[in-house]
Design an enzyme around this catalytic site. Structure first.
Site, PDB file in Angstrom:
ATOM      1  N   ASP A  28      -3.408   3.168  18.627  1.00  0.00           N
ATOM      2  CA  ASP A  28      -2.367   4.093  19.068  1.00  0.00           C
ATOM      3  C   ASP A  28      -2.450   5.340  18.185  1.00  0.00           C
ATOM      4  OD1 ASP A  28      -0.149   5.375  19.999  1.00  0.00           O
ATOM      5  OD2 ASP A  28       1.253   3.727  19.651  1.00  0.00           O
ATOM      6  N   TRP A  79       5.962   0.376  15.447  1.00  0.00           N
ATOM      7  CA  TRP A  79       6.881   1.155  16.282  1.00  0.00           C
ATOM      8  C   TRP A  79       7.696   0.158  17.105  1.00  0.00           C
ATOM      9  CZ3 TRP A  79       5.640   3.063  21.725  1.00  0.00           C
ATOM     10  CH2 TRP A  79       6.636   3.932  22.197  1.00  0.00           C
ATOM     11  N   LYS A 122       3.977  15.163  20.344  1.00  0.00           N
ATOM     12  CA  LYS A 122       4.308  15.728  19.021  1.00  0.00           C
ATOM     13  C   LYS A 122       3.437  16.927  18.699  1.00  0.00           C
ATOM     14  CE  LYS A 122       5.778  11.354  18.889  1.00  0.00           C
ATOM     15  NZ  LYS A 122       7.101  10.816  18.938  1.00  0.00           N
TER      16      LYS A 122
HETATM   17  C1  LMR Z   1       9.677   7.659  17.804  1.00  0.00           C
HETATM   18  O1  LMR Z   1       9.074   6.710  17.294  1.00  0.00           O
HETATM   19  O2  LMR Z   1      10.778   8.042  17.385  1.00  0.00           O
HETATM   20  C2  LMR Z   1       9.077   8.413  18.947  1.00  0.00           C
HETATM   21  O3  LMR Z   1       7.811   7.930  19.198  1.00  0.00           O
HETATM   22  C3  LMR Z   1       9.938   8.467  20.151  1.00  0.00           C
HETATM   23  C4  LMR Z   1      10.023   7.153  20.881  1.00  0.00           C
HETATM   24  O4  LMR Z   1       9.766   7.166  22.089  1.00  0.00           O
HETATM   25  O5  LMR Z   1      10.336   6.127  20.293  1.00  0.00           O
END
Ligand code: LMR
Length: 398
Positions: free
Chosen positions: A211, A130, A246
């Site tokens: 996570d 992420w 989510k």
């Molecule tokens: C995402 O990965 O799109 C979501 O978790 C929102 C974010 O805060 O990045």
């Protein structure tokens, strides 16, 4: 005074989502941010959430500060959902859990705690991860490294390379793992692979930070927590961040939790105390409303049943959309590359589209996905899936 402040380059996810909101085209499609939209393209209010809110509004009462660690009933409900009702570690009081500002807040509070007590540890994240993982941990003062994870050729996991890299990480470092629905690739470990990884973490004395932002979007609420529960069962010290953004469709309420698996109830008490100190230094104490709603749904049998059914229906819709985009892309993409649209799990698929192709999707067709090629399949619906498939077909032709 502020002349030296450079312009903020923007965030690859949130800024893109904001750009989408400004885009005047009516045919635009938002597959950028990790948000579930229903088949009409609306952000749903879950029925169980609406009912819990209605009951809470009827009996609102005063709202003093919550304790720094959060609402007790919420923390207990988080623990039960994350670790399971029958968790021995829970029963023994070995898990410290606090309410956080979403999953991101849990990562940040955990990062502050770790920097204080493990100042020499480096943070290892998957390649890719992420986008905000690196940012959160670097801003907290960590040196962030990465381990191999995604195989762009197969659209699957580079498991052997991942294990070999974990085996070489210095003792005492922290390893960030995604419990399920890996963000951004949608590629997860199976249970045997998790057991192997946990074996390496134990042997190398590495500290896992798991996570779990998408519990319930993979194969189910319990199965998705397999890695977390296995760590607790094997008594491996670990941090776990979870989120209700989510699976409750409560993005703006910032409901999350941070749990730490400890060796004894006494240790858990001290860890909870220091996590609480990190909360006080950041934002003092968390907000009330979302936590009340989540706790009420999780602990009221009828609401809980409805919530689980609604969540399962969301997952079924996502699976249907995976199949739909897969089928519609058949005219444009070879079979081998296409199968990943179905195999990858959760909200995301890593399309393999280049940044240039992504830019063309946005500029020429109003279809927004991340420049990394990540597509949020939870934003597809019966009305837009054809538009998206055609747009991809056009940009692939060059
Ligand atoms: C995402 O990965 O799109 C979501 O978790 C929102 C974010 O805060 O990045």
């Amino acid at each position: 005074m502020f002349e030296h402040i450079e312009a903020f380059p923007g965030d690859p996810i949130l800024s893109l989502n904001e750009d989408f909101q400004q885009d005047p085209r009516t045919s635009k499609v938002n597959l950028s941010i990790g948000i579930y939209f229903d088949d009409e393209g609306r952000l749903p209010v879950m029925q169980a959430v609406a009912e819990a809110e209605a009951a809470l509004l009827a009996d609102m009462g005063p709202r003093p500060y919550l304790p720094m660690s959060g609402m007790v009933g919420y923390r207990q409900a988080v623990q039960a959902l994350v670790f399971g009702e029958d968790s021995a570690a829970r029963a023994e009081g070995r898990i410290a859990t606090l309410q956080t500002l979403g999953g991101s807040g849990a990562l940040r509070v955990g990062a502050d705690f770790l920097r204080r007590y493990f100042p020499r540890a480096k943070m290892w994240i998957s390649d890719p991860s992420w986008e905000n993982h690196r940012v959160v941990f670097e801003r907290a003062g960590f040196q962030v490294e990465s381990y191999p994870y995604y195989d762009a050729e197969t659209g699957g996991l580079k498991f052997d390379a991942m294990v070999a890299a974990l085996e070489a990480i210095p003792q005492g470092d922290v390893v960030l793992l995604h419990a399920c629905c890996h963000n951004p690739t949608g590629v997860d470990l199976n249970e045997d692979q998790w057991r192997q990884v946990i074996g390496v973490l134990k042997a190398r004395k590495l500290l896992p930070f798991v996570d779990m932002a998408y519990q319930g979007f993979g194969t189910g609420l319990d199965d998705d927590a397999f890695a977390v529960r296995e760590l607790a069962r094997q008594n491996v010290p670990a941090l776990v961040a979870n989120s209700f953004s989510k699976n409750f469709s409560l993005y703006g309420e910032r409901c999350g939790g941070l749990s730490v698996i400890c060796q004894s109830a006494d240790e858990a008490g001290r860890v909870l105390g220091q996590l609480t100190g990190a909360v006080r230094a950041n934002y003092s104490n968390p907000p009330t409303h979302g936590a009340r709603v989540v706790a009420r749904v999780l602990t009221t049998p009828a609401l809980r049943k409805n919530w689980e059914a609604e969540l399962a229906a969301m997952c079924q819709r996502i699976a249907r959309m995976r199949q739909a985009i897969h089928d519609q892309l058949q005219a444009h993409v070879s079979g081998e590359k296409l199968s990943r649209y179905i195999k990858q799990r959760g909200m995301f698929t890593y399309t393999g589209l280049s940044a240039g192709q992504v830019d063309r999707l946005r500029n020429e067709h109003g279809v927004y996905i991340l420049r990394s090629g990540r597509m949020c399949v939870a934003g597809l619906n019966d009305s837009n899936v054809g538009i998206v498939a055609n747009a991809i077909g056009v940009v692939l032709k060059g």
